[in-house]
Design an enzyme around this catalytic site. Structure first.
Site, PDB file in Angstrom:
ATOM      1  N   LYS A  90      38.144  51.235  42.897  1.00 16.69           N
ATOM      2  CA  LYS A  90      37.758  50.412  44.045  1.00 16.69           C
ATOM      3  C   LYS A  90      38.082  51.197  45.303  1.00 16.69           C
ATOM      4  O   LYS A  90      39.206  51.712  45.452  1.00 16.69           O
ATOM      5  CB  LYS A  90      38.578  49.102  44.029  1.00 16.69           C
ATOM      6  CG  LYS A  90      38.228  48.173  45.165  1.00 16.69           C
ATOM      7  CD  LYS A  90      37.025  47.313  44.831  1.00 16.69           C
ATOM      8  CE  LYS A  90      36.392  46.653  46.036  1.00 16.69           C
ATOM      9  NZ  LYS A  90      35.381  47.502  46.717  1.00 16.69           N
ATOM     10  N   GLN A 111      44.147  55.292  48.162  1.00 14.01           N
ATOM     11  CA  GLN A 111      43.639  53.996  47.701  1.00 14.01           C
ATOM     12  C   GLN A 111      44.367  53.511  46.438  1.00 14.01           C
ATOM     13  O   GLN A 111      44.540  52.302  46.247  1.00 14.01           O
ATOM     14  CB  GLN A 111      42.127  54.127  47.444  1.00 14.01           C
ATOM     15  CG  GLN A 111      41.359  52.824  47.502  1.00 14.01           C
ATOM     16  CD  GLN A 111      41.004  52.387  48.913  1.00 14.01           C
ATOM     17  OE1 GLN A 111      40.563  53.199  49.720  1.00 14.01           O
ATOM     18  NE2 GLN A 111      41.187  51.117  49.230  1.00 14.01           N
ATOM     19  N   LYS A 126      37.084  56.534  45.933  1.00 10.25           N
ATOM     20  CA  LYS A 126      36.488  56.646  47.272  1.00 10.25           C
ATOM     21  C   LYS A 126      35.230  57.487  47.164  1.00 10.25           C
ATOM     22  O   LYS A 126      35.106  58.298  46.245  1.00 10.25           O
ATOM     23  CB  LYS A 126      37.474  57.345  48.228  1.00 10.25           C
ATOM     24  CG  LYS A 126      37.168  57.110  49.693  1.00 10.25           C
ATOM     25  CD  LYS A 126      37.788  55.813  50.161  1.00 10.25           C
ATOM     26  CE  LYS A 126      37.402  55.481  51.585  1.00 10.25           C
ATOM     27  NZ  LYS A 126      38.193  54.320  52.080  1.00 10.25           N
ATOM     28  N   ASP A 166      33.324  51.739  54.736  1.00 14.97           N
ATOM     29  CA  ASP A 166      34.353  52.549  55.399  1.00 14.97           C
ATOM     30  C   ASP A 166      33.667  53.075  56.666  1.00 14.97           C
ATOM     31  O   ASP A 166      32.657  52.492  57.084  1.00 14.97           O
ATOM     32  CB  ASP A 166      34.842  53.694  54.484  1.00 14.97           C
ATOM     33  CG  ASP A 166      36.118  54.347  55.005  1.00 14.97           C
ATOM     34  OD1 ASP A 166      37.197  53.784  54.807  1.00 14.97           O
ATOM     35  OD2 ASP A 166      36.048  55.422  55.666  1.00 14.97           O
ATOM     36  N   THR A 209      40.235  43.585  57.421  1.00 16.26           N
ATOM     37  CA  THR A 209      41.155  44.712  57.630  1.00 16.26           C
ATOM     38  C   THR A 209      41.920  44.540  58.942  1.00 16.26           C
ATOM     39  O   THR A 209      43.153  44.679  58.995  1.00 16.26           O
ATOM     40  CB  THR A 209      40.401  46.052  57.600  1.00 16.26           C
ATOM     41  OG1 THR A 209      39.557  46.074  56.454  1.00 16.26           O
ATOM     42  CG2 THR A 209      41.372  47.220  57.544  1.00 16.26           C
ATOM     43  N   SER A 380      38.215  42.451  49.516  1.00 16.60           N
ATOM     44  CA  SER A 380      37.157  42.922  48.611  1.00 16.60           C
ATOM     45  C   SER A 380      37.438  42.443  47.193  1.00 16.60           C
ATOM     46  O   SER A 380      36.532  42.027  46.468  1.00 16.60           O
ATOM     47  CB  SER A 380      37.103  44.452  48.609  1.00 16.60           C
ATOM     48  OG  SER A 380      36.360  44.929  49.707  1.00 16.60           O
TER      49      SER A 380
HETATM   50  P1  NDP Z   1      33.720  52.207  61.730  1.00 20.22           P
HETATM   51  O1  NDP Z   1      32.682  53.195  61.369  1.00 20.22           O
HETATM   52  O2  NDP Z   1      33.350  50.791  61.869  1.00 20.22           O
HETATM   53  O3  NDP Z   1      34.457  52.652  63.081  1.00 20.22           O
HETATM   54  C1  NDP Z   1      35.082  53.879  63.183  1.00 20.22           C
HETATM   55  C2  NDP Z   1      35.632  54.029  64.584  1.00 20.22           C
HETATM   56  O4  NDP Z   1      36.440  55.193  64.638  1.00 20.22           O
HETATM   57  C3  NDP Z   1      34.561  54.216  65.623  1.00 20.22           C
HETATM   58  O5  NDP Z   1      34.999  53.750  66.847  1.00 20.22           O
HETATM   59  C4  NDP Z   1      34.391  55.736  65.656  1.00 20.22           C
HETATM   60  O6  NDP Z   1      33.834  56.237  66.847  1.00 20.22           O
HETATM   61  C5  NDP Z   1      35.831  56.175  65.499  1.00 20.22           C
HETATM   62  N1  NDP Z   1      35.864  57.489  64.820  1.00 20.22           N
HETATM   63  C6  NDP Z   1      35.416  57.766  63.588  1.00 20.22           C
HETATM   64  N2  NDP Z   1      35.562  59.061  63.291  1.00 20.22           N
HETATM   65  C7  NDP Z   1      36.114  59.615  64.385  1.00 20.22           C
HETATM   66  C8  NDP Z   1      36.512  60.921  64.715  1.00 20.22           C
HETATM   67  N3  NDP Z   1      36.378  61.939  63.840  1.00 20.22           N
HETATM   68  N4  NDP Z   1      37.058  61.120  65.939  1.00 20.22           N
HETATM   69  C9  NDP Z   1      37.205  60.080  66.817  1.00 20.22           C
HETATM   70  N5  NDP Z   1      36.836  58.829  66.561  1.00 20.22           N
HETATM   71  C10 NDP Z   1      36.291  58.594  65.373  1.00 20.22           C
HETATM   72  O7  NDP Z   1      34.870  52.396  60.631  1.00 20.22           O
HETATM   73  P2  NDP Z   1      36.049  51.389  60.243  1.00 20.22           P
HETATM   74  O8  NDP Z   1      36.500  50.628  61.418  1.00 20.22           O
HETATM   75  O9  NDP Z   1      35.624  50.688  59.014  1.00 20.22           O
HETATM   76  O10 NDP Z   1      37.175  52.430  59.796  1.00 20.22           O
HETATM   77  C11 NDP Z   1      38.190  52.901  60.685  1.00 20.22           C
HETATM   78  C12 NDP Z   1      39.349  53.424  59.880  1.00 20.22           C
HETATM   79  O11 NDP Z   1      39.887  52.369  59.088  1.00 20.22           O
HETATM   80  C13 NDP Z   1      39.036  54.548  58.895  1.00 20.22           C
HETATM   81  O12 NDP Z   1      40.159  55.384  58.782  1.00 20.22           O
HETATM   82  C14 NDP Z   1      38.837  53.799  57.582  1.00 20.22           C
HETATM   83  O13 NDP Z   1      39.056  54.635  56.467  1.00 20.22           O
HETATM   84  C15 NDP Z   1      39.923  52.744  57.711  1.00 20.22           C
HETATM   85  N6  NDP Z   1      39.801  51.543  56.899  1.00 20.22           N
HETATM   86  C16 NDP Z   1      38.668  50.781  56.914  1.00 20.22           C
HETATM   87  C17 NDP Z   1      38.602  49.632  56.169  1.00 20.22           C
HETATM   88  C18 NDP Z   1      37.430  48.720  56.220  1.00 20.22           C
HETATM   89  O14 NDP Z   1      37.490  47.670  55.584  1.00 20.22           O
HETATM   90  N7  NDP Z   1      36.380  49.018  56.948  1.00 20.22           N
HETATM   91  C19 NDP Z   1      39.715  49.216  55.299  1.00 20.22           C
HETATM   92  C20 NDP Z   1      40.897  50.038  55.420  1.00 20.22           C
HETATM   93  C21 NDP Z   1      40.892  51.168  56.177  1.00 20.22           C
HETATM   94  P3  NDP Z   1      32.282  56.655  66.878  1.00 20.22           P
HETATM   95  O15 NDP Z   1      31.518  55.383  66.754  1.00 20.22           O
HETATM   96  O16 NDP Z   1      32.098  57.352  68.162  1.00 20.22           O
HETATM   97  O17 NDP Z   1      32.078  57.568  65.696  1.00 20.22           O
HETATM   98  O1  2IT Z   2      40.104  52.229  53.046  1.00 23.55           O
HETATM   99  C1  2IT Z   2      39.832  51.115  52.555  1.00 23.55           C
HETATM  100  O2  2IT Z   2      40.694  50.425  52.008  1.00 23.55           O
HETATM  101  C2  2IT Z   2      38.458  50.634  52.669  1.00 23.55           C
HETATM  102  N1  2IT Z   2      37.626  51.295  53.271  1.00 23.55           N
HETATM  103  C3  2IT Z   2      38.072  49.332  52.032  1.00 23.55           C
HETATM  104  C4  2IT Z   2      37.800  49.526  50.561  1.00 23.55           C
HETATM  105  C5  2IT Z   2      37.240  48.328  49.847  1.00 23.55           C
HETATM  106  O3  2IT Z   2      36.947  48.512  48.653  1.00 23.55           O
HETATM  107  O4  2IT Z   2      37.114  47.247  50.418  1.00 23.55           O
END
Ligand code: NDP
Ligand code: 2IT
Length: 448
Positions: A90, A111, A126, A166, A209, A380
């Site tokens: 997952k 993860q 992943k 993600d 999250t 999830s």
């Molecule tokens: P999104 O794509 O929705 O948003 C990502 C954000 O981070 C955007 O603002 C983006 O800016 C910025 N960003 C991404 N890459 C970079 C970079 N290389 N440098 C600077 N800014 C960057 O992703 P999420 O919000 O889903 O994910 C954010 C983080 O949380 C990640 O680390 C992800 O692995 C983690 N995460 C997500 C989960 C989920 O359920 N979605 C669960 C647990 C963890 P821009 O739009 O300009 O690229």
């Molecule tokens: O980093 C994370 O935990 C996620 N992007 C969510 C993974 C999931 O299976 O909901």
């Protein structure tokens, strides 16, 4: 040489081209030392550390698709199925040009422990691609997602491996992928999470999250005899995690003063207007300049190298919610100098090891992503449960389960740290608690 050092040395040599993976493994194994040292011979004989740091399998594939100009584009797709000792693989799918095997491996490795902490039956995996969704039309996104799923569908299934969102993968992408899976396999099953509400998605998964991050932070703050009300918060990122972190923090009476994206950041001393942020990011898919243009109190700053961005302000709580290694030692020094009281990671590994240690040395309670952002994957897993029983639960029911899970995680990691004489070291507590459950399952299942 100790067993931990031996394994670390091997990985540093063998995976020398995967710095993020080495960083994630180093952090985990370093903090497992007290557990391993208690029973080193047993772990060595069973090769537990070699097995837990080597994925079950790593799948890489070509993703060809045709753009709006009729030109054939080729991306690289990945799925790393890391460990399924406690449940089906997952973990999310990241779509970002920086994606490579080392990044997917670091995320898949993290993860395993995160999913174990949720208390739910999910293993670690992943995936993703170096495809860049920015500037692509809906049609191009669909073409890419269909091609990606055409290959990925061979390796996943509701009881086998269940991907989700993600960075760069949200409801739109999950929808296109689900449609293609269904078409190829002829199966209507919960093979992906983060689905739309009309076809098996769970209420509160979108928020999970960010909300979960704040539920855990609130519990930590409470347990330090403090309260969320009136706290000033710095958030980085402006994607799924950041938006709902801002929303819940605001609901809890705190004031979020920053958000960022890859090109710059916003400082809004009156507090981020979450409705406006959602309009700019979720509806218009626009840059933060549009947020600043629509709000008098907000300043927009273009990102420049060597600047502290969102970490330069005087805040009580820092919540990095963008990407790996976005908060380095210089940022940590600045935050501590400005009196930061708590740090919790919404993103995966946003804080460098040096910066983490700096917070810890300065007695700033610090919770890493494995614990603090586990609310997304936990919800999830709740989506998987709903799909299995062909029912859907109310928002309140899912949200209250999420809150219970996050509060439980805080106490679990706090207790684990205390048990090993490292009170307040939540990083070690999370790694130890996550590891122990997975390893017990691995040992029970024999050499596999
Ligand atoms: P999104 O794509 O929705 O948003 C990502 C954000 O981070 C955007 O603002 C983006 O800016 C910025 N960003 C991404 N890459 C970079 C970079 N290389 N440098 C600077 N800014 C960057 O992703 P999420 O919000 O889903 O994910 C954010 C983080 O949380 C990640 O680390 C992800 O692995 C983690 N995460 C997500 C989960 C989920 O359920 N979605 C669960 C647990 C963890 P821009 O739009 O300009 O690229
Ligand atoms: O980093 C994370 O935990 C996620 N992007 C969510 C993974 C999931 O299976 O909901």
């Amino acid at each position: 040489m100790s067993y931990v050092d031996e394994v670390l040395e091997k990985i540093k040599k063998r995976d020398a081209d995967q710095p993020e993976f080495i960083q994630a493994v180093t952090e985990v194994l370093d903090s497992l030392r007290p557990v391993i040292e208690k029973d080193e011979q047993k772990y060595r004989d069973l090769a537990i550390l070699e097995r837990i740091t080597e994925p079950d399998r790593q799948i890489m594939f070509r993703v060809p698709w045709v753009d709006d100009n009729g030109k054939v584009q080729v991306n690289r797709g990945f799925r790393v199925q890391f460990n399924n000792a406690i449940g089906p693989y997952k973990g999310g799918l990241r779509l970002h040009p920086s994606v490579n095997l080392g990044i997917i491996k670091f995320l898949g490795f993290e993860q395993i422990f995160k999913n174990s902490l949720t208390t739910l039956p999910i293993g670690g995996g992943k995936g993703g691609s170096d495809f860049d969704p920015k500037g692509k039309s809906d049609n191009e996104i669909m073409k890419f997602c269909q091609s990606f799923m055409t290959e990925l569908s061979k390796y996943i299934g509701a009881d086998e491996d269940v991907p989700a969102g993600d960075i760069g993968t949200g409801a739109r992408e999950i929808g296109f992928m689900f449609g293609q899976y269904k078409r190829i396999k002829g199966l209507y099953e919960g093979v992906l999470t983060g689905k739309g509400l009309t076809y098996g998605g769970s209420l509160a998964r979108t928020e999970a999250t960010g909300y979960g991050l704040l539920y855990l932070t609130e519990e930590m703050v409470k347990c330090h005899g403090d309260k969320m009300e009136g706290k000033v918060v710095a958030v980085s990122g402006s994607g799924n995690v950041a938006i709902y972190a801002c929303q819940k923090a605001t609901q809890l009476g705190a004031k979020v003063v920053t958000v960022s994206d890859s090109t710059g950041w916003v400082y809004d001393p009156e507090g981020i207007d979450v409705a406006l942020l959602k309009e700019v990011k979720e509806v218009k898919r626009a840059r933060l300049t549009e947020y600043a243009a629509a709000r008098k109190s907000a300043e927009y700053h273009e990102k420049k190298n060597g600047e502290h961005g969102v970490w330069q302000y005087k805040v009580d709580i820092a919540l990095p919610c963008a990407t790996q290694n976005e908060l380095d030692i210089e940022d940590a020094k600045m935050l501590v100098a400005n009196g930061v009281k708590y740090v919790a990671e919404g993103a995966n590994m946003p804080t460098t090891i040096e910066a983490t240690q700096y917070f810890q040395k300065n007695n700033v309670p610090f919770v890493g992503g494995k614990a603090a952002n586990a609310g997304g994957v936990a919800t999830s897993a709740l989506e998987m449960s709903q799909n299995s029983e062909r029912l859907s639960w109310s928002f309140e029911e899912v949200d209250s389960k999420l809150k219970g899970i996050m509060v439980g995680i805080y106490h679990n990691i706090d207790d684990a740290a205390k048990e090993y004489g490292m009170e307040g070291n939540y990083v070690a507590g999370a790694n130890i608690a996550g590891f122990k459950k997975v390893v017990e399952a691995m040992i029970a299942q024999g050499v596999c």
